[in-house]
Scaffold this motif. Structure first.
Motif, PDB file in Angstrom:
ATOM      1  N   GLU A   1      43.067  48.505  70.869  1.00  0.00           N
ATOM      2  CA  GLU A   1      43.204  47.481  71.634  1.00  0.00           C
ATOM      3  C   GLU A   1      43.286  47.730  73.054  1.00  0.00           C
ATOM      4  O   GLU A   1      42.512  47.237  73.859  1.00  0.00           O
ATOM      5  N   VAL A   2      44.040  48.781  73.366  1.00  0.00           N
ATOM      6  CA  VAL A   2      44.233  48.990  74.970  1.00  0.00           C
ATOM      7  C   VAL A   2      43.035  49.882  75.367  1.00  0.00           C
ATOM      8  O   VAL A   2      42.537  49.557  76.459  1.00  0.00           O
ATOM      9  N   PRO A   3      42.518  50.885  74.770  1.00  0.00           N
ATOM     10  CA  PRO A   3      41.398  51.400  75.128  1.00  0.00           C
ATOM     11  C   PRO A   3      40.321  50.749  75.417  1.00  0.00           C
ATOM     12  O   PRO A   3      39.220  50.659  76.223  1.00  0.00           O
ATOM     13  N   LEU A   4      40.056  49.759  74.534  1.00  0.00           N
ATOM     14  CA  LEU A   4      38.909  48.789  74.706  1.00  0.00           C
ATOM     15  C   LEU A   4      39.073  47.910  75.671  1.00  0.00           C
ATOM     16  O   LEU A   4      38.056  47.335  76.514  1.00  0.00           O
ATOM     17  N   ALA A   5      40.358  47.199  76.066  1.00  0.00           N
ATOM     18  CA  ALA A   5      40.626  46.498  77.246  1.00  0.00           C
ATOM     19  C   ALA A   5      40.107  47.223  78.474  1.00  0.00           C
ATOM     20  O   ALA A   5      39.498  46.687  79.522  1.00  0.00           O
ATOM     21  N   VAL A   6      40.524  48.610  78.571  1.00  0.00           N
ATOM     22  CA  VAL A   6      40.139  49.290  79.800  1.00  0.00           C
ATOM     23  C   VAL A   6      38.846  49.544  79.975  1.00  0.00           C
ATOM     24  O   VAL A   6      38.133  49.335  80.963  1.00  0.00           O
ATOM     25  N   ALA A   7      37.952  49.794  78.675  1.00  0.00           N
ATOM     26  CA  ALA A   7      36.402  50.003  78.788  1.00  0.00           C
ATOM     27  C   ALA A   7      35.909  48.366  79.320  1.00  0.00           C
ATOM     28  O   ALA A   7      35.042  48.497  79.946  1.00  0.00           O
ATOM     29  N   SER A   8      36.567  47.331  78.914  1.00  0.00           N
ATOM     30  CA  SER A   8      36.208  45.961  79.282  1.00  0.00           C
ATOM     31  C   SER A   8      36.091  46.007  80.767  1.00  0.00           C
ATOM     32  O   SER A   8      35.189  45.510  81.677  1.00  0.00           O
TER      33      SER A   8
ATOM     34  N   ALA B   1      30.669  52.255  78.465  1.00  0.00           N
ATOM     35  CA  ALA B   1      31.764  51.123  77.934  1.00  0.00           C
ATOM     36  C   ALA B   1      31.082  50.436  76.800  1.00  0.00           C
ATOM     37  O   ALA B   1      31.715  50.008  75.706  1.00  0.00           O
ATOM     38  N   TRP B   2      29.774  50.236  76.812  1.00  0.00           N
ATOM     39  CA  TRP B   2      29.158  49.612  75.916  1.00  0.00           C
ATOM     40  C   TRP B   2      28.864  50.301  74.531  1.00  0.00           C
ATOM     41  O   TRP B   2      29.278  49.904  73.545  1.00  0.00           O
ATOM     42  N   ALA B   3      28.718  51.534  74.669  1.00  0.00           N
ATOM     43  CA  ALA B   3      28.737  52.516  73.573  1.00  0.00           C
ATOM     44  C   ALA B   3      30.177  52.544  72.693  1.00  0.00           C
ATOM     45  O   ALA B   3      30.188  52.568  71.609  1.00  0.00           O
ATOM     46  N   LEU B   4      31.242  52.570  73.589  1.00  0.00           N
ATOM     47  CA  LEU B   4      32.711  52.375  72.805  1.00  0.00           C
ATOM     48  C   LEU B   4      32.700  51.117  72.141  1.00  0.00           C
ATOM     49  O   LEU B   4      33.274  51.317  70.809  1.00  0.00           O
ATOM     50  N   PHE B   5      32.190  49.982  72.635  1.00  0.00           N
ATOM     51  CA  PHE B   5      32.310  48.853  72.015  1.00  0.00           C
ATOM     52  C   PHE B   5      31.446  48.818  70.626  1.00  0.00           C
ATOM     53  O   PHE B   5      31.775  48.480  69.362  1.00  0.00           O
ATOM     54  N   ALA B   6      30.153  49.699  70.597  1.00  0.00           N
ATOM     55  CA  ALA B   6      29.510  49.983  69.581  1.00  0.00           C
ATOM     56  C   ALA B   6      30.033  50.718  68.402  1.00  0.00           C
ATOM     57  O   ALA B   6      30.359  50.392  67.260  1.00  0.00           O
ATOM     58  N   VAL B   7      30.995  51.775  68.901  1.00  0.00           N
ATOM     59  CA  VAL B   7      31.434  52.603  68.190  1.00  0.00           C
ATOM     60  C   VAL B   7      32.545  51.873  67.193  1.00  0.00           C
ATOM     61  O   VAL B   7      32.771  51.861  66.077  1.00  0.00           O
ATOM     62  N   ASP B   8      33.360  51.108  68.042  1.00  0.00           N
ATOM     63  CA  ASP B   8      34.428  50.277  67.520  1.00  0.00           C
ATOM     64  C   ASP B   8      33.982  49.171  66.394  1.00  0.00           C
ATOM     65  O   ASP B   8      34.454  49.177  65.656  1.00  0.00           O
ATOM     66  N   TYR B   9      32.917  48.586  66.896  1.00  0.00           N
ATOM     67  CA  TYR B   9      32.123  47.673  65.817  1.00  0.00           C
ATOM     68  C   TYR B   9      31.950  48.643  64.389  1.00  0.00           C
ATOM     69  O   TYR B   9      32.077  47.774  63.451  1.00  0.00           O
ATOM     70  N   ALA B  10      31.136  49.564  64.615  1.00  0.00           N
ATOM     71  CA  ALA B  10      30.434  50.479  63.558  1.00  0.00           C
ATOM     72  C   ALA B  10      31.870  50.609  62.536  1.00  0.00           C
ATOM     73  O   ALA B  10      31.836  50.624  61.358  1.00  0.00           O
ATOM     74  N   VAL B  11      32.983  51.158  63.347  1.00  0.00           N
ATOM     75  CA  VAL B  11      34.204  51.914  62.517  1.00  0.00           C
ATOM     76  C   VAL B  11      34.736  50.710  61.788  1.00  0.00           C
ATOM     77  O   VAL B  11      35.277  50.624  60.596  1.00  0.00           O
ATOM     78  N   ARG B  12      34.798  49.547  62.621  1.00  0.00           N
ATOM     79  CA  ARG B  12      35.561  48.247  61.669  1.00  0.00           C
ATOM     80  C   ARG B  12      34.558  47.666  60.741  1.00  0.00           C
ATOM     81  O   ARG B  12      35.373  47.328  59.768  1.00  0.00           O
ATOM     82  N   TRP B  13      33.326  47.975  60.946  1.00  0.00           N
ATOM     83  CA  TRP B  13      32.297  47.396  59.838  1.00  0.00           C
ATOM     84  C   TRP B  13      32.603  48.411  58.669  1.00  0.00           C
ATOM     85  O   TRP B  13      32.682  47.896  57.253  1.00  0.00           O
TER      86      TRP B  13
END
Length: 218
Positions: free
Chosen positions: A15-22, A53-65
């Protein structure tokens, strides 16, 4: 006891790393849009940060999926995460998930939780308003017959649109600008509904609690 599934643990940890990435994504995008004549080196750095930053969002989405085990059903049940993957600037819209969590709670009113939703909605409005102004300014300021010529015009238009007022003194003229306008109108209504709905829910729980604690008469 809270959810301790692998998916829930992953969401808590990221949550925090992705908020920073945002914030990095938003900052680099804003610099590219607002600063004219950027040196090639700084322009390349901003672009690299945006892509990273977008790549981090993509990795997060892939892991959650992958952790969900739902395959294609994940896309339907996590539509907000899918939208945010395509448009990372919309990450503040996660207020919808917090609002739904409040609506599912029963029992005594919890002011802290309701206040959190309202505060998050206010922050989301500011962030989404800023990003919407950036996006519409990028599309409009160089278009023929444009009325949104400065970033200040874009901010004024965004405020009027999010408030669902729409004075009509400045309007987008490009197809992409008008598409952004439709999205901003929908976002404005959704955030307003989240705030008013949460506040009304809290008031109803307070009144219900007071009625239950009132001694019987007679």
């Amino acid at each position: 006891m809270g959810d301790d599934s692998p998916s829930a643990r992953w969401e808590r940890r990221t949550e925090v790393p992705l908020a920073v990435a945002s914030l990095v994504f938003l900052t680099s995008y804003a610099i590219r849009v607002l600063v004219d004549g950027l040196p090639d080196g700084l322009l390349g750095l901003c672009l690299a940060l945006t892509v990273a930053a977008w790549a981090l969002f993509a990795v997060d989405y892939a892991v959650r999926w992958r952790l969900s085990g739902q395959r294609l059903r994940f896309v339907r049940t996590h539509w907000l995460a899918t939208v945010v993957l395509v448009l990372p600037l919309l990450r503040p819209l996660r207020v919808v998930q917090v609002y739904e969590a409040v609506q599912r709670r029963h029992g005594k009113p919890r002011l802290a939780l309701h206040a959190r939703v309202i505060a998050y909605a206010g922050l989301s409005t500011v962030l989404l308003g800023f990003t919407g102004a950036l996006a519409v300014y990028q599309q409009e300021h160089g278009a023929p017959d444009a009325s949104i010529l400065t970033f200040g015009d874009a901010v004024w238009w965004t405020c009027a649109t999010l408030a669902t007022v729409g004075y009509g003194d400045v309007v987008p003229v490009t197809p992409v600008g008008r598409l952004i306008a439709v999205g901003m109108m929908g976002i404005g209504m959704a955030l307003l509904g989240a705030v008013t709905g949460t506040f009304a829910s809290w008031l109803l729980q307070v009144f219900s609690s007071e009625d239950d604690e009132r001694p019987p008469t007679g």
